[in-house]
Write a protein that holds these residues in place. Structure first.
Motif, mmCIF file in Angstrom:
data_model
loop_
_atom_site.group_PDB
_atom_site.id
_atom_site.type_symbol
_atom_site.label_atom_id
_atom_site.label_comp_id
_atom_site.label_asym_id
_atom_site.label_seq_id
_atom_site.Cartn_x
_atom_site.Cartn_y
_atom_site.Cartn_z
ATOM 1 N N SER A 30 -3.009 -1.690 -11.974
ATOM 2 C CA SER A 30 -2.207 -2.331 -13.024
ATOM 3 C C SER A 30 -2.674 -3.765 -13.262
ATOM 4 N N PRO A 31 -2.441 -4.286 -14.467
ATOM 5 C CA PRO A 31 -2.820 -5.678 -14.749
ATOM 6 C C PRO A 31 -2.041 -6.657 -13.873
ATOM 7 N N GLY A 32 -2.682 -7.783 -13.546
ATOM 8 C CA GLY A 32 -2.020 -8.792 -12.734
ATOM 9 C C GLY A 32 -2.176 -8.518 -11.253
ATOM 10 N N THR A 33 -2.007 -9.552 -10.452
ATOM 11 C CA THR A 33 -2.111 -9.452 -8.997
ATOM 12 C C THR A 33 -0.950 -10.194 -8.365
ATOM 13 N N PRO A 34 -0.637 -9.902 -7.112
ATOM 14 C CA PRO A 34 0.404 -10.663 -6.415
ATOM 15 C C PRO A 34 0.080 -12.146 -6.325
ATOM 16 N N LEU A 35 -1.180 -12.481 -6.441
ATOM 17 C CA LEU A 35 -1.577 -13.882 -6.326
ATOM 18 C C LEU A 35 -0.934 -14.736 -7.412
ATOM 19 N N GLN A 36 -0.781 -14.186 -8.601
ATOM 20 C CA GLN A 36 -0.167 -14.939 -9.695
ATOM 21 C C GLN A 36 1.280 -15.285 -9.379
ATOM 22 N N ILE A 49 -5.874 -20.679 -2.989
ATOM 23 C CA ILE A 49 -6.149 -19.269 -3.292
ATOM 24 C C ILE A 49 -6.735 -18.564 -2.079
ATOM 25 N N ASP A 50 -7.673 -19.228 -1.387
ATOM 26 C CA ASP A 50 -8.285 -18.617 -0.201
ATOM 27 C C ASP A 50 -7.252 -18.393 0.901
ATOM 28 N N SER A 51 -6.378 -19.365 1.091
ATOM 29 C CA SER A 51 -5.370 -19.218 2.145
ATOM 30 C C SER A 51 -4.398 -18.081 1.842
ATOM 31 N N LEU A 52 -4.001 -17.930 0.562
ATOM 32 C CA LEU A 52 -3.100 -16.845 0.194
ATOM 33 C C LEU A 52 -3.783 -15.486 0.321
ATOM 34 N N ASN A 53 -5.054 -15.421 -0.071
ATOM 35 C CA ASN A 53 -5.799 -14.159 0.062
ATOM 36 C C ASN A 53 -5.921 -13.737 1.512
ATOM 37 N N VAL A 54 -6.164 -14.710 2.389
ATOM 38 C CA VAL A 54 -6.290 -14.392 3.813
ATOM 39 C C VAL A 54 -4.938 -13.999 4.400
ATOM 40 N N ASN A 59 -7.889 -9.686 -0.424
ATOM 41 C CA ASN A 59 -9.304 -9.414 -0.685
ATOM 42 C C ASN A 59 -9.815 -8.172 0.039
ATOM 43 N N ASP A 60 -8.975 -7.561 0.867
ATOM 44 C CA ASP A 60 -9.404 -6.367 1.587
ATOM 45 C C ASP A 60 -9.565 -5.199 0.621
ATOM 46 N N PRO A 61 -10.452 -4.252 0.939
ATOM 47 C CA PRO A 61 -10.588 -3.058 0.093
ATOM 48 C C PRO A 61 -9.271 -2.290 -0.007
ATOM 49 N N PHE A 62 -9.174 -1.501 -1.064
ATOM 50 C CA PHE A 62 -7.946 -0.753 -1.324
ATOM 51 C C PHE A 62 -7.566 0.141 -0.139
ATOM 52 N N VAL A 63 -8.527 0.870 0.402
ATOM 53 C CA VAL A 63 -8.245 1.797 1.502
ATOM 54 C C VAL A 63 -7.753 1.044 2.732
ATOM 55 N N VAL A 64 -8.316 -0.124 2.987
ATOM 56 C CA VAL A 64 -7.900 -0.920 4.143
ATOM 57 C C VAL A 64 -6.468 -1.418 3.960
ATOM 58 N N GLN A 65 -6.156 -1.861 2.759
ATOM 59 C CA GLN A 65 -4.789 -2.325 2.501
ATOM 60 C C GLN A 65 -3.778 -1.194 2.664
ATOM 61 N N TYR A 66 -4.105 -0.030 2.117
ATOM 62 C CA TYR A 66 -3.175 1.096 2.242
ATOM 63 C C TYR A 66 -3.057 1.544 3.700
ATOM 64 N N GLY A 67 -4.177 1.578 4.408
ATOM 65 C CA GLY A 67 -4.132 1.967 5.821
ATOM 66 C C GLY A 67 -3.303 1.006 6.653
ATOM 67 N N ARG A 68 -3.411 -0.293 6.372
ATOM 68 C CA ARG A 68 -2.608 -1.273 7.108
ATOM 69 C C ARG A 68 -1.120 -1.064 6.810
ATOM 70 N N TRP A 69 -0.795 -0.845 5.519
ATOM 71 C CA TRP A 69 0.614 -0.614 5.172
ATOM 72 C C TRP A 69 1.139 0.655 5.832
ATOM 73 N N LEU A 70 0.357 1.725 5.817
ATOM 74 C CA LEU A 70 0.799 2.987 6.403
ATOM 75 C C LEU A 70 0.983 2.856 7.913
ATOM 76 N N GLY A 71 0.092 2.120 8.574
ATOM 77 C CA GLY A 71 0.248 1.904 10.007
ATOM 78 C C GLY A 71 1.522 1.152 10.333
ATOM 79 N N ASP A 72 1.870 0.162 9.509
ATOM 80 C CA ASP A 72 3.114 -0.559 9.735
ATOM 81 C C ASP A 72 4.324 0.344 9.513
ATOM 82 N N VAL A 73 4.248 1.232 8.507
ATOM 83 C CA VAL A 73 5.366 2.134 8.237
ATOM 84 C C VAL A 73 5.596 3.078 9.408
ATOM 85 N N VAL A 74 4.534 3.549 10.012
ATOM 86 C CA VAL A 74 4.663 4.426 11.186
ATOM 87 C C VAL A 74 5.422 3.708 12.297
ATOM 88 N N ARG A 75 5.240 2.398 12.381
ATOM 89 C CA ARG A 75 5.959 1.597 13.377
ATOM 90 C C ARG A 75 7.295 1.096 12.844
#
Length: 319
Positions: A30-36, A49-54, A59-75
């Motif tokens: 979708s248009p726009g990012t959480p950074l805005q 911008i760099d501090s917020l991205n970190v 800046n992580d790939p899509f699969v990495v972001q989803y995997g991190r979210w899914l791992g947190d949900v499992v916990r």
């Protein structure tokens, strides 16, 4: 029974995984990012911008972001809000908002049951008579009225013109809460009561035309005994199914109703989160709503197993 429940739960978990992945994908496209939303009115310096991205792993790939979210949900960790309530745990936000939405849905369901079941039964028993025609006409008019029109009309007549009910907010205490939720609940219940009336009427008409009802009449059984012992139980299965659909519709219909009546429920939260691209809040809200729909369908199936022995036989053969 246990095998049936385990299969349904397993299918529900798979469905939630697919749903969360699709929503995560749509948000990333979708248009726009959480950074805005995170920057707000601050100057977008490269260091900020760099501090917020970190910090938020933007800046992580899509699969990495989803995997991190899914791992947190499992916990059992849904993460923290990015923009709606920055830094607040998503679970805490959902807990506050979901309570109001649940109260509204239960209030509307009570109205649906109070109005829809008796009128549907009466119309089905008195098929073709004046009462049946009046109830059928009213149900047709109610089901044809758009929800947003019904909400605005009720809001103007009973809130603005007559001043019988508040026009916005939630109130404090039980009495004020009921008063604030009455107009939204009536708006939701109007259309859904019409659905229940039509389903109950059709089920009662079908049952009352069966041979076992005619045989019970020939045996001299009282109309009340025929209604309770033969008609209600055999007509209950389609009614229970329609109640499950009504509950799901209540959850999905709260988005607009909460906006019209300024109710800070989960529907308003979802709209705010999507607008601000708050991925953790959107994902958490969709996950909770998806789980609620799955549990409602499971409860309807289990209740059907209890009410109708034929359904138990089919479920046993399928297992």
């Amino acid at each position: 029974m246990a095998v049936f429940v385990l299969k349904r739960i397993g299918a529900g978990v798979v469905l939630l995984l697919v749903l969360s992945f699709l929503v995560f994908s749509l948000l990333s496209l979708s248009p726009g990012t959480p950074l805005q939303a995170l920057l707000g009115t601050r100057t977008a310096s490269p260091e900020l911008i760099d501090s917020l991205n970190v910090r938020y792993h933007l800046n992580d790939p899509f699969v990495v972001q989803y995997g991190r979210w899914l791992g947190d949900v499992v916990r059992l960790d849904l993460g923290s809000s990015i923009s709606v309530q920055g830094g607040t745990a998503v679970g805490d936000i959902l807990g506050e908002r979901l309570a109001l939405t649940a109260e509204l849905a239960l209030y509307a369901l009570l109205l649906v049951l109070t109005v829809g079941l008796p009128l549907g039964m009466a119309a089905g028993i008195r098929r073709g008579r004046r009462l049946d025609r009046a109830v059928s006409l009213g149900a047709t008019m109610a089901i044809s009225a758009p929800a947003f029109v019904m909400a605005i009309v009720l809001l103007y007549i009973f809130g603005v013109a007559l001043k019988w009910f508040p026009v916005y907010g939630t109130g404090t205490g039980f009495t004020e809460r009921v008063s604030h939720l009455t107009l939204p609940a009536v708006t939701l219940a109007t259309v859904l009561s019409a659905v229940l009336i039509r389903q109950t009427r059709a089920a009662m008409m079908n049952v009352m035309s069966q041979d076992y009802v005619a045989f019970a009449r020939l045996r001299g059984l009282s109309p009340r005994r025929i209604l309770v012992r033969y008609a209600l139980r055999n007509a209950s299965l389609p009614v229970i199914t329609s109640l499950g659909l009504i509950l799901v519709s209540l959850l999905s219909s709260t988005l607009f109703i909460e906006q019209v009546f300024s109710l800070p429920g989960i529907g308003t939260l979802l709209l705010q989160a999507v607008t601000n691209t708050d991925v953790p809040v959107v994902q958490g809200t969709v996950l909770i709503l998806g789980a609620a729909v799955i549990l409602i369908n499971l409860a309807v199936d289990l209740l059907s197993l209890v009410v109708d022995p034929r359904v138990r036989l089919v479920a046993k053969e399928g297992a």
